[in-house]
Design a protein around this motif. Structure first.
Motif, PDB file in Angstrom:
ATOM      1  N   UNK A 140       8.831  -5.531 -18.138  1.00  0.00           N
ATOM      2  CA  UNK A 140       9.427  -5.927 -19.412  1.00  0.00           C
ATOM      3  C   UNK A 140       8.388  -6.466 -20.377  1.00  0.00           C
ATOM      4  N   UNK A 141       7.128  -6.520 -19.933  1.00  0.00           N
ATOM      5  CA  UNK A 141       6.078  -7.076 -20.793  1.00  0.00           C
ATOM      6  C   UNK A 141       4.837  -6.213 -20.739  1.00  0.00           C
ATOM      7  N   UNK A 142       3.969  -6.429 -21.733  1.00  0.00           N
ATOM      8  CA  UNK A 142       2.677  -5.769 -21.724  1.00  0.00           C
ATOM      9  C   UNK A 142       1.663  -6.667 -22.412  1.00  0.00           C
ATOM     10  N   UNK A 143       0.395  -6.446 -22.139  1.00  0.00           N
ATOM     11  CA  UNK A 143      -0.685  -7.243 -22.721  1.00  0.00           C
ATOM     12  C   UNK A 143      -1.370  -6.422 -23.801  1.00  0.00           C
ATOM     13  N   UNK A 144      -1.514  -7.025 -24.982  1.00  0.00           N
ATOM     14  CA  UNK A 144      -2.209  -6.387 -26.091  1.00  0.00           C
ATOM     15  C   UNK A 144      -3.332  -7.314 -26.568  1.00  0.00           C
ATOM     16  N   UNK A 145      -4.190  -6.802 -27.432  1.00  0.00           N
ATOM     17  CA  UNK A 145      -5.241  -7.636 -28.024  1.00  0.00           C
ATOM     18  C   UNK A 145      -4.701  -8.386 -29.238  1.00  0.00           C
ATOM     19  N   UNK A 146      -4.916  -9.683 -29.222  1.00  0.00           N
ATOM     20  CA  UNK A 146      -4.622 -10.474 -30.413  1.00  0.00           C
ATOM     21  C   UNK A 146      -5.874 -10.567 -31.281  1.00  0.00           C
ATOM     22  N   UNK A 147      -7.039 -10.611 -30.613  1.00  0.00           N
ATOM     23  CA  UNK A 147      -8.327 -10.587 -31.297  1.00  0.00           C
ATOM     24  C   UNK A 147      -9.322  -9.916 -30.358  1.00  0.00           C
ATOM     25  N   UNK A 203     -15.935  -6.580 -29.591  1.00  0.00           N
ATOM     26  CA  UNK A 203     -16.626  -5.618 -28.730  1.00  0.00           C
ATOM     27  C   UNK A 203     -17.994  -6.117 -28.282  1.00  0.00           C
ATOM     28  N   UNK A 204     -18.633  -6.941 -29.093  1.00  0.00           N
ATOM     29  CA  UNK A 204     -19.960  -7.437 -28.749  1.00  0.00           C
ATOM     30  C   UNK A 204     -19.913  -8.564 -27.725  1.00  0.00           C
ATOM     31  N   UNK A 205     -18.735  -9.195 -27.600  1.00  0.00           N
ATOM     32  CA  UNK A 205     -18.597 -10.310 -26.660  1.00  0.00           C
ATOM     33  C   UNK A 205     -17.186 -10.286 -26.066  1.00  0.00           C
ATOM     34  N   UNK A 206     -16.971  -9.453 -25.048  1.00  0.00           N
ATOM     35  CA  UNK A 206     -15.630  -9.301 -24.475  1.00  0.00           C
ATOM     36  C   UNK A 206     -15.010 -10.609 -24.001  1.00  0.00           C
ATOM     37  N   UNK A 207     -15.840 -11.562 -23.574  1.00  0.00           N
ATOM     38  CA  UNK A 207     -15.301 -12.838 -23.092  1.00  0.00           C
ATOM     39  C   UNK A 207     -14.617 -13.629 -24.204  1.00  0.00           C
ATOM     40  N   UNK A 208     -14.920 -13.259 -25.460  1.00  0.00           N
ATOM     41  CA  UNK A 208     -14.305 -13.944 -26.596  1.00  0.00           C
ATOM     42  C   UNK A 208     -12.977 -13.308 -27.002  1.00  0.00           C
ATOM     43  N   UNK A 209     -12.600 -12.216 -26.334  1.00  0.00           N
ATOM     44  CA  UNK A 209     -11.340 -11.548 -26.661  1.00  0.00           C
ATOM     45  C   UNK A 209     -10.152 -12.478 -26.439  1.00  0.00           C
ATOM     46  N   UNK A 210      -9.194 -12.395 -27.325  1.00  0.00           N
ATOM     47  CA  UNK A 210      -7.948 -13.145 -27.169  1.00  0.00           C
ATOM     48  C   UNK A 210      -6.836 -12.140 -26.923  1.00  0.00           C
ATOM     49  N   UNK A 211      -6.075 -12.356 -25.844  1.00  0.00           N
ATOM     50  CA  UNK A 211      -5.009 -11.440 -25.451  1.00  0.00           C
ATOM     51  C   UNK A 211      -3.654 -12.056 -25.749  1.00  0.00           C
ATOM     52  N   UNK A 253       1.890 -16.979 -27.555  1.00  0.00           N
ATOM     53  CA  UNK A 253       1.782 -15.941 -26.524  1.00  0.00           C
ATOM     54  C   UNK A 253       0.356 -15.548 -26.215  1.00  0.00           C
ATOM     55  N   UNK A 254      -0.629 -16.230 -26.813  1.00  0.00           N
ATOM     56  CA  UNK A 254      -2.035 -15.882 -26.627  1.00  0.00           C
ATOM     57  C   UNK A 254      -2.617 -16.532 -25.375  1.00  0.00           C
TER      58      UNK A 254
END
Length: 511
Positions: free
Chosen positions: A445-452, A455-463, A501-502
């Motif tokens: 019933x859920x899925x994970x998308x990118x909030x932010x 590409x240069x720093x994947x660890x900084x991605x916000x899901x 939800x982040x």
């Protein structure tokens, strides 16, 4: 009586010597064949050179030519030419060897040398074509010129081959008297030697291949060459019979249709097969070409008709295997499933079945519960970790029927899979008792998308965790994150989504 006895003893010794020599060559070529099977190509070169040296001592022209042909094959594929002169050395060797040969063998060797040169150009044309087209042949003797082959421009190759093929044409009457069968062991089975009864026929075939070379000749030159090519084809066809004649007739149709972009190739081939004035099971290969044309048009029924005709006309032909393989490809059941990797729980699931010669199939659905790592290995490399290696439990087996069809074409059918609860699933589709393929899908019933995304720093991605149906965020939800690298579970993290939800994947010291 003493003279007769002496003669018999001499003949016996001579025959024994010949047998011993041939036995030596057979043993050496057996070693080479074994090395080819093992993939150790470079280790064959010393053996080939040993055969070559012995053949020169024995004055065995066939073994000399055979060994040079094998040496060229290995040199062009594997040799590391650090000084950029190995090819020049080889062609210099060809030049000196030709002077030691006489009669028929010399003629054959000269033609083979042209094939070596043509092959060398084909393999190195990417760098040869970058050189300035200056013809240097007039400033050097023929021997010096060939020894400097690695400096040749495209024009040098073109002029050298044109000159030598033209000169050989004057000797066609001599070449016609030289049988190719006695040189059969020099050639591979792929060289189609059976279609060339004499050295003249083989020469003409190679001359045609040279004249139609699109790398060496301009479009206008190719148009001029076409007159000569058709003349050679007509001459060969008039002088040959049976499979050899059929071969050249077939090649002429292929050439003309390629050159003129003909629209009636199938009809021309059909007429050739039905021509009762020419006999030979080579017609099976012509039918093979016809079947390819019909397959491109998806006229499988007519293709099967011609396959049956080929089997009835030439039941013992060695050419039938490819025809039979095509028959199996047309008749065998084929099934492919199109699906979504992610779908919603407790709602019907849509799939599309693309099938050929299939009226029924089953779908075995498995759930993965306690083997997340095994599942991820399957997703990343299903060849290394196939479905059978996954820990799973059978949920159900669904049976499906597809519309009947007798045209041997692929048809797509939209199907509904009954709803499943949330989970990780593996499915395999089966026709009869044969598994056609498998895939995975996730019901959630859920899925994970990118909030932010950075590409240069994947660890900084916000899901963001969102609802699978309406995209609304799931707030304050507890999640378990598994870091996974190269088939190994690294570490688990517990995270919680915020009011929007982040969330972020925690940094880990593992890499």
């Amino acid at each position: 009586m003493k003279i007769l006895k002496s003669l018999l003893v001499f003949l016996l010794i001579f025959a024994t010597m010949n047998f011993s020599a041939q036995n030596y060559y057979d043993q050496q070529w057996k070693k080479i064949e074994d090395n080819y099977k093992k993939g150790t190509y470079k280790s064959n070169l010393p053996i080939i050179l040993e055969i070559q040296n012995q053949a020169l001592k024995d004055n065995n022209a066939i073994q000399i030519i055979k060994s040079l042909k094998a040496e060229f094959s290995i040199t062009k594929q594997t040799y590391d030419d650090t000084k950029n002169d190995e090819n020049s050395k080889f062609f210099a060797k060809l030049q000196s060897t030709e002077t030691k040969l006489k009669g028929d063998e010399k003629q054959l060797f000269h033609l083979l040398t042209l094939e070596f040169i043509k092959d060398y150009y084909q393999n190195n044309s990417w760098k040869i074509n970058q050189k300035t087209n200056i013809d240097t042949s007039t400033s050097l003797s023929a021997e010096q010129y060939l020894e400097q082959i690695e400096t040749w421009s495209k024009l040098d190759f073109k002029n050298y081959l044109s000159k030598n093929y033209s000169e050989l044409e004057k000797e066609n009457s001599v070449l016609k008297k030289i049988s190719m069968q006695k040189y059969k062991e020099i050639f591979d089975e792929s060289d189609n030697l059976d279609y060339f009864p004499t050295l003249s026929d083989w020469y003409n075939y190679n001359y045609i291949e040279f004249l139609r070379n699109q790398n060496l000749f301009t479009p206008n030159e190719l148009k001029v060459n076409s007159i000569k090519i058709n003349s050679i084809f007509d001459s060969e066809i008039a002088s040959l019979s049976g499979n050899s004649q059929l071969y050249f007739k077939h090649q002429k149709i292929n050439y003309q249709c390629e050159f003129n972009n003909c629209k009636d190739k199938f009809e021309q081939l059909e007429k050739l097969v039905e021509d009762e004035s020419v006999k030979g099971d080579y017609k099976v290969l012509i039918i093979d070409d016809m079947i390819e044309i019909l397959e491109q048009k998806q006229d499988y029924k007519l293709a099967l008709t011609w396959i049956n005709d080929a089997k009835e006309m030439f039941p013992k032909s060695k050419f039938l295997n490819n025809i039979k393989n095509k028959e199996n490809q047309i008749k065998n059941p084929q099934l492919n499933i199109f699906y979504e990797n992610e779908t919603q729980s407790n709602k019907p699931i849509h799939i599309v079945a693309e099938g050929k010669n299939v009226q029924q199939f089953s779908l075995n659905i498995y759930e993965v519960k306690d083997d997340t790592l095994g599942f991820l290995n399957y997703v990343f490399d299903s060849y290394k970790t196939p479905l059978t290696k996954n820990k799973k439990s059978l949920v159900r087996k669904d049976e499906f029927s597809l519309p009947a069809s007798s045209d041997f074409k692929s048809h797509k059918t939209s199907l509904e899979l009954k709803a499943l609860p949330a989970g990780i699933y593996l499915a395999e589709y089966v026709v009869g008792n044969s598994v056609q393929g498998n895939y995975y899908f996730i019901v959630s019933d859920s899925k994970i998308i990118f909030s932010k995304k950075d590409d240069s720093n994947p660890k900084a991605n916000i899901l963001k965790l969102v609802n699978n149906e309406n995209g609304k965020a799931f707030t304050n939800e507890n999640l378990e994150i598994v870091e996974y690298v190269r088939g190994k579970q690294i570490v688990k993290h517990s995270v919680k989504t915020d009011a929007s939800g982040n969330f972020q994947i925690p940094k880990s010291e593992n890499k």
